[in-house]
Motif scaffolding. Sequence first.
Motif, PDB file in Angstrom:
ATOM      1  N   THR A   4     -12.986 -41.301  56.722  1.00 21.41           N
ATOM      2  CA  THR A   4     -11.521 -41.546  56.366  1.00 21.41           C
ATOM      3  C   THR A   4     -11.095 -42.461  55.328  1.00 21.41           C
ATOM      4  O   THR A   4     -10.200 -42.103  54.425  1.00 21.41           O
ATOM      5  N   MET A   5     -12.036 -43.447  55.199  1.00 18.33           N
ATOM      6  CA  MET A   5     -11.956 -44.465  53.916  1.00 18.33           C
ATOM      7  C   MET A   5     -12.142 -43.583  52.547  1.00 18.33           C
ATOM      8  O   MET A   5     -11.495 -44.086  51.611  1.00 18.33           O
ATOM      9  N   THR A   6     -13.238 -43.021  52.533  1.00 19.51           N
ATOM     10  CA  THR A   6     -13.513 -42.059  51.296  1.00 19.51           C
ATOM     11  C   THR A   6     -12.490 -41.225  50.838  1.00 19.51           C
ATOM     12  O   THR A   6     -12.259 -41.173  49.797  1.00 19.51           O
ATOM     13  N   LEU A   7     -11.882 -40.313  51.800  1.00 19.42           N
ATOM     14  CA  LEU A   7     -10.729 -39.566  51.494  1.00 19.42           C
ATOM     15  C   LEU A   7      -9.690 -40.329  51.144  1.00 19.42           C
ATOM     16  O   LEU A   7      -8.975 -39.797  50.137  1.00 19.42           O
ATOM     17  N   THR A   8      -9.383 -41.427  51.606  1.00 15.36           N
ATOM     18  CA  THR A   8      -8.322 -42.360  51.168  1.00 15.36           C
ATOM     19  C   THR A   8      -8.315 -42.726  49.776  1.00 15.36           C
ATOM     20  O   THR A   8      -7.472 -42.915  49.094  1.00 15.36           O
ATOM     21  N   LYS A   9      -9.597 -43.003  49.577  1.00 20.61           N
ATOM     22  CA  LYS A   9      -9.735 -43.500  48.075  1.00 20.61           C
ATOM     23  C   LYS A   9      -9.731 -42.345  47.206  1.00 20.61           C
ATOM     24  O   LYS A   9      -9.217 -42.597  46.008  1.00 20.61           O
ATOM     25  N   VAL A  10     -10.025 -41.257  47.395  1.00 13.97           N
ATOM     26  CA  VAL A  10     -10.113 -40.088  46.409  1.00 13.97           C
ATOM     27  C   VAL A  10      -8.584 -39.818  46.167  1.00 13.97           C
ATOM     28  O   VAL A  10      -8.097 -39.455  45.111  1.00 13.97           O
TER      29      VAL A  10
END
Length: 175
Positions: A4-10
């Motif tokens: 979830t954190m990686t997707l939020t950063k993208v």
Amino acid sequence: MFDTMTLTKVVGGVCGTFLVFLLGGWAAEAIYVGGEGHAEGEGEHAAYVIEVPETGGGEAAPEEEAVPFDVAFETADASAGEAVFRNCKSCHALDGANGVGPHLNGVVGRPVDAVSDYAYSGALEKVVDVWSEEHLYNFLAGPQDYAPGTKMSFKGLAKPEDRANLIAYLATTSG
């Protein structure tokens, strides 16, 4: 792999990039166009004005007088016209073969639409029936002005002696 954190950063990176481009476009428009109230139809505003002093001392260049056909054709030289024909070779031929334009052998005294295997625009037929030397002289000064809508996109020959020489040369070609 993607949490979830990686997707939020993208997603945040894409939105941030879009925001930077949006703000950059707004800032450039404000700088170069002149700020608020510059929509189409609301008046024209320059970003800056350069003052130019009035100069009243110069005279306008005299307009070149149009040389009548009779005067220009009195001294026409067919051999000089052969050199002028180089301007025409990219579209016209003298061997009976059509190119971009119709062939020009025997053009002087020929009916305007006499080349049967060439698709004429029809604009010339509204102006002239037969290519007399005088009609050619006037046409070659500015084809689009003489016959609006003609397919001939050549700007014309400005010098009257060049036109007269070319016509004298074309008159020596056989049909």
